[in-house]
Structures are given as structure tokens and as C-alpha cells.
Design a protein around this motif. Sequence first.
Motif, PDB file in Angstrom:
ATOM      1  N   GLY A   1       0.812  -1.213   0.000  1.00  0.00           N
ATOM      2  CA  GLY A   1       0.000   0.000   0.000  1.00  0.00           C
ATOM      3  C   GLY A   1       0.842   1.257   0.000  1.00  0.00           C
ATOM      4  O   GLY A   1       2.076   1.209  -0.016  1.00  0.00           O
ATOM      5  N   PHE A   2       0.168   2.401   0.038  1.00  0.00           N
ATOM      6  CA  PHE A   2       0.845   3.700   0.026  1.00  0.00           C
ATOM      7  C   PHE A   2       1.737   3.868   1.256  1.00  0.00           C
ATOM      8  O   PHE A   2       1.348   3.538   2.364  1.00  0.00           O
ATOM      9  CB  PHE A   2      -0.185   4.837  -0.002  1.00  0.00           C
TER      10      PHE A   2
ATOM     11  N   LEU B   1      -5.491   5.467 -10.572  1.00  0.00           N
ATOM     12  CA  LEU B   1      -5.090   4.111 -10.189  1.00  0.00           C
ATOM     13  C   LEU B   1      -5.037   3.164 -11.384  1.00  0.00           C
ATOM     14  O   LEU B   1      -4.447   2.091 -11.306  1.00  0.00           O
ATOM     15  CB  LEU B   1      -6.046   3.544  -9.125  1.00  0.00           C
TER      16      LEU B   1
ATOM     17  N   TYR C   1      -1.482   2.191 -12.342  1.00  0.00           N
ATOM     18  CA  TYR C   1      -0.879   1.178 -11.479  1.00  0.00           C
ATOM     19  C   TYR C   1      -1.424  -0.210 -11.836  1.00  0.00           C
ATOM     20  O   TYR C   1      -0.701  -1.207 -11.783  1.00  0.00           O
ATOM     21  CB  TYR C   1      -1.150   1.491 -10.006  1.00  0.00           C
TER      22      TYR C   1
ATOM     23  N   SER D   1      -4.309  -1.992   1.177  1.00  0.00           N
ATOM     24  CA  SER D   1      -4.711  -0.592   1.011  1.00  0.00           C
ATOM     25  C   SER D   1      -5.004  -0.271  -0.459  1.00  0.00           C
ATOM     26  O   SER D   1      -5.850  -0.927  -1.069  1.00  0.00           O
ATOM     27  CB  SER D   1      -3.624   0.313   1.604  1.00  0.00           C
ATOM     28  N   VAL D   2      -4.282   0.685  -1.048  1.00  0.00           N
ATOM     29  CA  VAL D   2      -4.565   1.080  -2.433  1.00  0.00           C
ATOM     30  C   VAL D   2      -4.420  -0.086  -3.413  1.00  0.00           C
ATOM     31  O   VAL D   2      -5.082  -0.130  -4.460  1.00  0.00           O
ATOM     32  CB  VAL D   2      -3.677   2.265  -2.866  1.00  0.00           C
ATOM     33  N   SER D   3      -3.581  -1.065  -3.090  1.00  0.00           N
ATOM     34  CA  SER D   3      -3.405  -2.200  -4.000  1.00  0.00           C
ATOM     35  C   SER D   3      -4.657  -3.072  -4.098  1.00  0.00           C
ATOM     36  O   SER D   3      -4.784  -3.864  -5.034  1.00  0.00           O
ATOM     37  CB  SER D   3      -2.199  -3.048  -3.590  1.00  0.00           C
TER      38      SER D   3
ATOM     39  N   ALA E   1      -8.509  -2.255   2.404  1.00  0.00           N
ATOM     40  CA  ALA E   1      -8.756  -1.613   1.111  1.00  0.00           C
ATOM     41  C   ALA E   1     -10.013  -0.752   1.186  1.00  0.00           C
ATOM     42  O   ALA E   1     -10.887  -0.973   2.026  1.00  0.00           O
ATOM     43  CB  ALA E   1      -8.911  -2.667   0.019  1.00  0.00           C
TER      44      ALA E   1
ATOM     45  N   TYR F   1     -12.478   7.069  -0.044  1.00  0.00           N
ATOM     46  CA  TYR F   1     -12.107   7.488   1.316  1.00  0.00           C
ATOM     47  C   TYR F   1     -12.968   8.638   1.820  1.00  0.00           C
ATOM     48  O   TYR F   1     -13.014   8.912   3.015  1.00  0.00           O
ATOM     49  CB  TYR F   1     -10.622   7.876   1.358  1.00  0.00           C
TER      50      TYR F   1
ATOM     51  N   ILE G   1      -4.926   8.784  -4.566  1.00  0.00           N
ATOM     52  CA  ILE G   1      -5.571   7.725  -3.780  1.00  0.00           C
ATOM     53  C   ILE G   1      -6.793   8.267  -3.034  1.00  0.00           C
ATOM     54  O   ILE G   1      -7.902   7.732  -3.155  1.00  0.00           O
ATOM     55  CB  ILE G   1      -4.574   7.108  -2.770  1.00  0.00           C
TER      56      ILE G   1
ATOM     57  N   SER H   1      -9.829   9.278  -5.069  1.00  0.00           N
ATOM     58  CA  SER H   1     -10.356   8.289  -6.017  1.00  0.00           C
ATOM     59  C   SER H   1     -11.734   7.777  -5.571  1.00  0.00           C
ATOM     60  O   SER H   1     -12.086   7.834  -4.390  1.00  0.00           O
ATOM     61  CB  SER H   1      -9.379   7.117  -6.163  1.00  0.00           C
TER      62      SER H   1
END
Length: 266
Positions: free
Chosen positions: A26-27, A71, A74, A96-98, A121, A125, A194, A197
Motif C-alpha cells: 500500500g501507500f 489508479l 498502477y 490498502s490502495v493495491s 482496502a 475514502y 488515492i 479516487s
Amino acid sequence: MSSSILERNNVKILGSGSQTLILAHGFGSDQTAWRHQIAAFASNYRIVIFDHVGAGKSDFTAYSPHRYSSLYSYAEDLLDLCAELKLTQCVLVGHSVSGMVSLLAALVEPQRFSQLIFISASPRYLNDEGYIGGFEQSDLDALYAAMSSNYYAWASGFAPIAMGNPDKPELAIEFANTLAAIRPDIAQAVARVIFQSDHRVELPRLTVPTTILQASNDIAVPPEVGHYMSQKIPRSKLIPIPARGHLPHISAPDVVTHAIASCLAA
């Protein structure tokens, strides 16, 4: 396509086994965050770890704010990596972001993944009408301002809050160090991408079986988010885990490893 992709994302392949596990960080962290899970699974699984561009020991010259303005880029990187290594039917564990990065990748090439496992995840947010994401825009604006005024001070203050385990200060220091290793301009740009998003609309389109691991006292992902995702993702299940904070794979590694192992066994 060439090994430049493997260098770009600092890809490493460890362990041995017929089943491949991709561990996506994650971030603010990098592939070293997975050391406990690597130790647990390397004897039975082939493990692929990597650093997102802009993190860890990735190729920082590959980063551009334009290329990584969402995203989706990525997710493209992740699919590049899968193609380069000829991976199909992998289990991807995304922190998280992944989580959303792997979801976006699985919408494009579902055959790459047999199962997704989300840890902490979130599809969005920001709070919205009828949706609890955890943050108001004013909260995020204050966070960006703090990052911009003194990034290193922000990192050392944010890390203990995100880690959520005050009795283990060494973990907060570790997270602060990986945050501080990111170029401040990259960290600020990525944080905005992130936190602003919104991938709620994509959730119902996911066809890959998905497990949502939800810790408690997570500053970035309140429990409502896990419930929301489990209702929207068709083949999903929500597993609350006895761990605190946003990085449970580091702060409660045995708990997370056990949860991953039960997903693999199923």
C-alpha cells in the motif's frame, strides 16, 4: 516487453510451489512490508513481490504525475508484470490502495487471478450521501497541507496514527522510514490520487472471488467500508480480523497470515 518492467517495479520472485502469490503493498510502504508473510508462505508458494513506481526501490525515473494521475496506471503496471512473468490464476493479496489496483486489473484481465484478498482496502475514502468513507474533504485538505509544509514532520506524525499500535512504537518508526523514503513531491501527488479516487461503480463488475480482511481502529478504512464492499462485490466475503490499525500485516502478522492461509485452503 522486456525485463525493464521487472526493473521498473523492482520485481522479485521467491519461494517455490505450483501456486503463485502476488503480494502488493500500500501507500507509504514497499515490498519489505510483506516479510512475515513471505517467511510463512515461501516454502509452499511461489511469491512475487514488487514496488509500485515511486515507492521502495522502483525506478523513480519511470514516475510522472501525468502517467500516474489515476489508479488505472498502477493496474496497467500490474498487468504488465503478470504478462512479463506469464502469470495466470494467481492469488493476489493487496494492501490498502493495491486492493483497488488489483480490482481494476482483474476487470481487464480476470484470467490472471484466481482470488483477490484485500487488506485495509477502500473504494472511496471520502464520505458521501449514504456512504461512510471516513474523511471529509476538509480533513484531506488539511492532510495535503501538512504534507506540503513539512513532509518529513508529517510522515513521523502520521505513521503512529496509521499503525494504530502505540504499544509497538518501533513499527511506527518503520512506517515513518518507508514514508520518508518516498520523494515528497511523489508522495503528495500519489496521496491525492488515492484519497480523491472513487471506484465504487466498479465493485459490482468484479467476477474474481474476493475476501475482504477488515481490521479495527483503522484511521483510513472504517468498518462500514468493508461491509459496503462485501455487499457490492458479487463473489466476496468479509472477514473481520482481530488486529488494529491500517497495516495489520505488519502489526499483527500471525493474524493476517492465518487469514490468508484460510483463504488459500478454501
